[in-house]
Design a protein around this motif. Structure first.
Motif, PDB file in Angstrom:
ATOM      1  N   PHE A  63     -18.231  33.886 130.994  1.00  0.00           N
ATOM      2  CA  PHE A  63     -18.665  34.909 131.940  1.00  0.00           C
ATOM      3  C   PHE A  63     -20.184  35.028 132.010  1.00  0.00           C
ATOM      4  N   LEU A  64     -20.850  34.869 130.862  1.00  0.00           N
ATOM      5  CA  LEU A  64     -22.284  35.183 130.798  1.00  0.00           C
ATOM      6  C   LEU A  64     -23.141  33.956 130.511  1.00  0.00           C
ATOM      7  N   ASN A  65     -22.532  32.793 130.633  1.00  0.00           N
ATOM      8  CA  ASN A  65     -23.236  31.560 130.292  1.00  0.00           C
ATOM      9  C   ASN A  65     -23.779  31.587 128.879  1.00  0.00           C
ATOM     10  N   ARG A  66     -22.998  32.198 128.023  1.00  0.00           N
ATOM     11  CA  ARG A  66     -23.319  32.114 126.597  1.00  0.00           C
ATOM     12  C   ARG A  66     -22.070  31.542 125.914  1.00  0.00           C
TER      13      ARG A  66
ATOM     14  N   ASP B 257     -19.103  40.921 123.653  1.00  0.00           N
ATOM     15  CA  ASP B 257     -19.785  41.046 122.365  1.00  0.00           C
ATOM     16  C   ASP B 257     -21.152  40.379 122.447  1.00  0.00           C
ATOM     17  N   ARG B 258     -21.872  40.363 121.336  1.00  0.00           N
ATOM     18  CA  ARG B 258     -23.255  39.882 121.359  1.00  0.00           C
ATOM     19  C   ARG B 258     -23.337  38.422 121.736  1.00  0.00           C
ATOM     20  N   ARG B 259     -22.253  37.705 121.516  1.00  0.00           N
ATOM     21  CA  ARG B 259     -22.271  36.285 121.889  1.00  0.00           C
ATOM     22  C   ARG B 259     -21.776  36.056 123.305  1.00  0.00           C
ATOM     23  N   GLY B 260     -21.474  37.151 123.983  1.00  0.00           N
ATOM     24  CA  GLY B 260     -21.069  37.001 125.382  1.00  0.00           C
ATOM     25  C   GLY B 260     -19.582  36.801 125.568  1.00  0.00           C
ATOM     26  N   ARG B 261     -18.808  37.070 124.527  1.00  0.00           N
ATOM     27  CA  ARG B 261     -17.358  36.908 124.649  1.00  0.00           C
ATOM     28  C   ARG B 261     -16.708  38.227 125.059  1.00  0.00           C
TER      29      ARG B 261
END
Ligand code: C2O
Ligand code: CU
Ligand code: CU
Length: 486
Positions: free
Chosen positions: A65-68, A197-201
């Protein structure tokens, strides 16, 4: 939960004020190019109007979703969400294959079809199995949807992505002057709120707060995309909006103040466009609006922060502040196919006759005694009865008109009835709100409402229809009942 002063943030669409709910409030990266320049894409179109058959496959996938970091998601025929299925009158064969490791179902929310093929909790498709049904479609044009409906798992499975839009069409939109070019002037927007979350999940959790008010995210996701831009012609554009969120109520308006011309409610088109400054959309509801993008180069669909908690007494309003839901850019190179609003669409408003209706009362209970926080049956019920798969709550008669008086004493609850479309006869003793005058299958109960309906399809005891709150955490916790039609 008082949603504090909203601030609109550029590029990333973040919901303001979630800090008040104890949720980390993610601020946008300054110019996350990956999200700001992305163009809104439509779900793939699965047109079954000629073939009269379609296949869905519930599957696991990964969505970034966030390209992370990628999130583990579910979807139909893809990683997250499902195609837009287009159907028309007549019998359509649906095949649903379950490639997941758990039971799922596909409930056709808004289709007026028999209980046997409704796809609710009594028709699970077990892991590895395939469900084949014939859908006898006879109803007028509408934007419906489909989603998993496994008892106690609906919230989690829909959150993971097991949902999609279903269009019923009679092919006459040109005559009505309605835009119908998929993805160009006829856009489908599945609006959801999610947390990362902080990792973009993408994360889902159901703590005490979510059990009570339902899951609320801090980031808007439209068609699985964050912060995208929809490119539109400088003319009339049709937006089919589905509130596919678990619990969030939106109140949409345009940033420019441009009017929203409502042309359809959940279950069908209106006689003529109805101009509104804002429209409230609760989970499960759909709306079709026309927006005139002539004379501008950009605009934004906003939502107000609508608070809905037992502490607020379920008052509409409150909050303050707004956030971006979808940005639009006008491409002058796109020739608008429709340049003026249609004056008449020609469909009829609901006109059921309440004389002789069977009257029933439903109170949506949260059990404010200590049990309300419980995950299962902790006070979530209808008329004090938590959902029980083995108990039929109501036995209705085919062809009989019924008047359902539904009350929501604690907070607002979107009430949905399977197997029918209804007329909102009154809200809190007053004529229903303008946006609720068309045919509906889900309505936000803010106090009390009277719904007039008739059941034309059968639903035997082993395949009953459901009625429930469409805040999915409430539904899973027991705010649901079932009825037969014979
Ligand atoms: Cu959209 Cu019974 O659900
Ligand atoms: Cu439904
Ligand atoms: Cu509810």
């Amino acid at each position: 939960m008082a949603i504090s002063e909203g601030r609109r943030v550029n590029r990333r669409t973040c919901l303001a004020g979630m800090a008040a709910a104890g949720v980390a409030f993610s601020l946008p990266g300054s110019a996350s190019a990956q999200t700001s320049s992305q163009r809104l894409s439509m779900p793939p179109l699965l047109d079954a109007t000629k073939s009269r058959r379609f296949s869905l496959r519930a599957q696991a996938g990964e969505t970034n979703f966030l390209n992370r970091s990628a999130s583990n998601t579910f979807g139909f025929n893809q990683a997250y969400l499902g195609p837009v299925i287009r159907v028309t009158h007549g019998e359509t064969e649906a095949t649903v294959e379950n490639a997941l490791n758990r039971p799922v179902s596909t409930h056709w929310h808004g289709l007026l079809i028999p209980g046997e093929v409704d796809g609710g909790p009594h028709q699970p498709v077990l892991a590895g199995e395939t469900w084949r049904v014939t859908l006898p479609i006879m109803q007028p044009s509408a934007t419906a949807w489909y989603h998993s409906h496994i008892h106690e798992q609906t919230a989690e499975q829909v959150h993971a992505g097991l949902a999609g839009v279903l269009q019923i069409t009679d092919g006459r939109d040109d005559e009505r002057g309605l835009p119908s070019t998929y993805g160009t002037d006829d856009l489908t927007l599945v609006v959801q709120d999610r947390r990362f979350d902080r990792r973009g999940r993408m994360t889902y959790s159901r703590g005490m707060h979510e059990s009570m008010v339902g899951f609320l995210g801090d980031t808007v996701v439209v068609n699985g995309q964050i912060g995208s831009v929809a490119v539109v012609p400088a003319g009339i554009v049709r937006l089919r909006l589905l509130n596919g969120s678990n619990a969030r109520v939106y109140r949409f308006s345009m940033a420019s103040g441009r009017e929203l011309h409502m042309v359809a409610t959940d279950a069908g088109l209106l006689p003529a466009p109805l101009a509104l400054k804002d429209i409230t959309l609760a989970p499960g509801e759909r709306i079709e609006i026309l927006v005139d993008f002539s004379g501008t180069d950009a605009d934004s669909l906003l939502s107000a922060s609508v608070s809905n908690t037992p502490m607020m007494g379920g008052m509409m309003g409150g909050g303050g502040g707004s956030f971006d839901v979808q940005k639009f850019e006008v491409d002058p190179g796109l020739i608008p196919r429709i340049a003026t609003l249609p004056t008449g669409i020609g469909e009829a408003l609901p006109d059921l006759d309440p004389t002789g209706a069977v009257q029933r009362q439903f109170t949506l209970d949260m059990g404010m005694g200590g049990g309300m926080m419980g995950r299962r049956g902790g006070g979530f019920s209808i008329n004090g009865q938590p959902f029980d798969m083995s108990h039929i709550n109501v036995a209705a008669k085919r062809g009989q008109t019924e008047l359902w008086q539904v009350s929501a004493p604690m907070m607002m609850h979107p009430f949905h009835v399977h197997g029918t479309r209804f007329q909102v006869l009154s809200e809190n003793g007053q004529p229903s709100a303008a946006q609720n005058r068309g045919w509906k299958d889900t309505v936000l109960i803010d106090g009390q409402a009277e719904l007039l309906m008739r059941f034309d399809q059968p639903a035997p005891n082993h395949a009953p229809y459901m009625y429930h709150c469409h805040i999915l955490e409430h539904e899973d916790a027991g705010m649901m009942g079932q009825f037969s039609v014979s």
